[in-house]
Design an enzyme around this catalytic site. Structure first.
Site, mmCIF file in Angstrom:
data_model
loop_
_atom_site.group_PDB
_atom_site.id
_atom_site.type_symbol
_atom_site.label_atom_id
_atom_site.label_comp_id
_atom_site.label_asym_id
_atom_site.label_seq_id
_atom_site.Cartn_x
_atom_site.Cartn_y
_atom_site.Cartn_z
ATOM 1 N N ASP A 94 19.448 17.664 5.840
ATOM 2 C CA ASP A 94 18.121 18.282 5.463
ATOM 3 C C ASP A 94 19.488 20.521 5.819
ATOM 4 O O ASP A 94 20.742 19.956 5.769
ATOM 5 C CB ASP A 94 17.541 19.020 6.481
ATOM 6 C CG ASP A 94 16.774 20.063 6.321
ATOM 7 O OD1 ASP A 94 15.721 20.322 5.077
ATOM 8 O OD2 ASP A 94 16.927 21.296 7.328
ATOM 9 N N ASP A 124 18.365 24.614 5.417
ATOM 10 C CA ASP A 124 17.887 25.371 5.384
ATOM 11 C C ASP A 124 17.380 25.336 7.523
ATOM 12 O O ASP A 124 17.144 24.161 7.105
ATOM 13 C CB ASP A 124 16.468 25.573 5.200
ATOM 14 C CG ASP A 124 16.570 26.024 3.889
ATOM 15 O OD1 ASP A 124 17.897 26.970 3.685
ATOM 16 O OD2 ASP A 124 16.063 26.351 3.147
ATOM 17 N N GLU A 138 29.775 35.454 27.502
ATOM 18 C CA GLU A 138 30.864 35.656 28.912
ATOM 19 C C GLU A 138 32.029 35.274 28.842
ATOM 20 O O GLU A 138 31.773 33.714 29.207
ATOM 21 C CB GLU A 138 29.558 35.289 29.705
ATOM 22 C CG GLU A 138 28.017 36.128 29.497
ATOM 23 C CD GLU A 138 27.210 35.280 30.606
ATOM 24 O OE1 GLU A 138 27.547 34.854 32.073
ATOM 25 O OE2 GLU A 138 26.028 35.849 30.533
#
Length: 402
Positions: free
Chosen positions: A29, A31, A324
């Site tokens: 695929d 998008d 983080e």
């Protein structure tokens, strides 16, 4: 200091339904699978919806993922009660999308996957609900992509788009192969359904955060294309992993250290350095969640090895995606407000779930050991000398995904 980086690792993907079966062709695929179209879509729709006095809610974006353009348009017009017809909506918004296609970036691992399959002579097809002309225009901005695909099938070339299997069946027909020999890689539920109904093996790479559990019909659910192991499907394996790490195109971010949730040292005994999210919104958008590593520069203390998470920290039920870092050094005191600069140079693994706090802590330290060893390798060690780490700079510098 702040929330421990590895708390984001507690989000597990859906259980794999993996069935060993060799494949010889790959259908992708576009998008949301290869291209980070969602980022552009949200920006365009935000601007467009404002014209009608409405506010775009990105939390509802999952309703249009994997839909045909007409289906997505109908959903938006109805959900936001826009005072325009479906035809008017499409005619007004289409030029806005066209103008942004040149800015759509590849998702992490896209270029790597395409180059790898091409170098090994594995036939590939693109199968998207978008019109074929749109597909060809989008991939024209990415070097080598158009030549890599021997078949491209658009939603306007079949009677019914996904979740109908027709588009994948047509792709296999044009590849001149049996559908059972094809591996499909998809980000949407309609795409996964279509691939399975076509009789193909399907790997899901969900583009909507925290939705992996909905993809039970897929043969495997992975966090990102960086976690795709082609050898499971009888295809040539990647050979670029180095001592349990994957080199990526470096990414540079920085800002002043701010107070986080105050749970890092208290709960896991592993203090991390939080950075203001507004400083690197593009990094959060472009990089998949997971555990990364690299070098960290503190303006008054020097340069240190670091391991970090990019993710949602579901163990503590955070609502926002965060960055983080854990600096692999024992500091005698906190350094809030100090300028911190990061050079992110490698990837270790995706987010994962843990049955106990003890197993989570053990994995945190294992990630730290992996990063410690890897950063001594020549492929990573040189980045320690990056000028970016040695100067005080509030500007965020971002790299492209691999």
């Amino acid at each position: 200091m702040a929330l421990p980086y590895a708390s984001s690792l507690t989000f597990g993907m859906a259980e794999s339904n993996f069935v060993p079966r060799a494949t010889s062709h790959v259908i992708l695929d576009l998008d949301g699978t290869l291209l980070n179209t969602d980022a552009i879509t949200n920006e365009v729709l935000k601007v467009f919806i404002m014209r009608y006095g409405k506010e775009w809610d990105s939390r509802k974006a999952h309703r249009i993922v994997g839909r045909t353009p007409a289906e997505a348009a109908a959903i938006i017009v109805e959900d936001y009660e826009l005072s325009c017809t479906l035809e008017e909506f499409i005619s007004q918004i289409t030029p806005m999308f066209f103008d942004q296609w040149c800015n759509i970036k590849p998702l992490p691992g896209s270029n790597r996957l395409i180059k790898h399959l091409t170098s090994h002579g594995i036939p590939m097809a693109l199968a998207s609900n978008s019109p074929k002309s749109n597909i060809e225009e989008k991939i024209s901005f990415h070097e080598g992509w158009k030549e890599a695909f021997s078949v491209i099938v658009g939603g306007d070339e079949v009677n019914m788009g996904k979740p109908s299997p027709e588009i994948f069946v047509e792709a296999a027909k044009r590849l001149n192969v049996d559908p059972s020999t094809c591996l499909v890689v998809e980000d949407s539920l309609p795409g996964v359904t279509a691939g399975k109904e076509a009789g193909m093996l399907v790997v899901a790479v969900p583009s909507i955060p925290k939705q992996g559990g909905l993809y039970n019909s897929a043969d495997e659910v992975i966090n990102s294309l960086l976690d795709l192991h082609l050898e499971k499907w009888g295809l040539p394996p990647f050979d670029d992993w180095v001592e349990d790490t994957l080199p990526i195109e470096p990414c540079y971010i920085g800002g002043p250290v701010v107070k986080g949730f105050g749970r890092g040292s208290k709960i896991l005994g592993i203090p991390t350095a939080n950075l203001p999210a507004e400083n690197f919104s593009s990094v959060l958008s472009e990089h998949t969640s997971g555990v990364y590593f690299g070098w960290a520069g503190l303006s008054s203390q020097g340069i240190f090895k670091m391991v970090m998470s990019i993710g949602w920290n579901p163990y503590f039920d955070n609502a926002e995606k965060t960055v983080e870092p854990w600096l692999l050094h024992d500091f005698g005191e906190d350094f809030y407000g100090e300028e911190l600069r990061l050079a992110i140079v490698g990837y270790i693994r995706p987010e994962a779930n843990f049955p106990t706090l003890e197993s989570l802590i053990a994995r945190i330290h294992e990630d730290g050991r992996i990063a410690e060893r890897a950063l001594d390798l020549p492929i990573y060690a040189g980045y320690k000398d990056s000028p970016y780490l040695k100067i005080s700079c509030n500007e965020v510098i971002t790299g492209r995904p691999v």
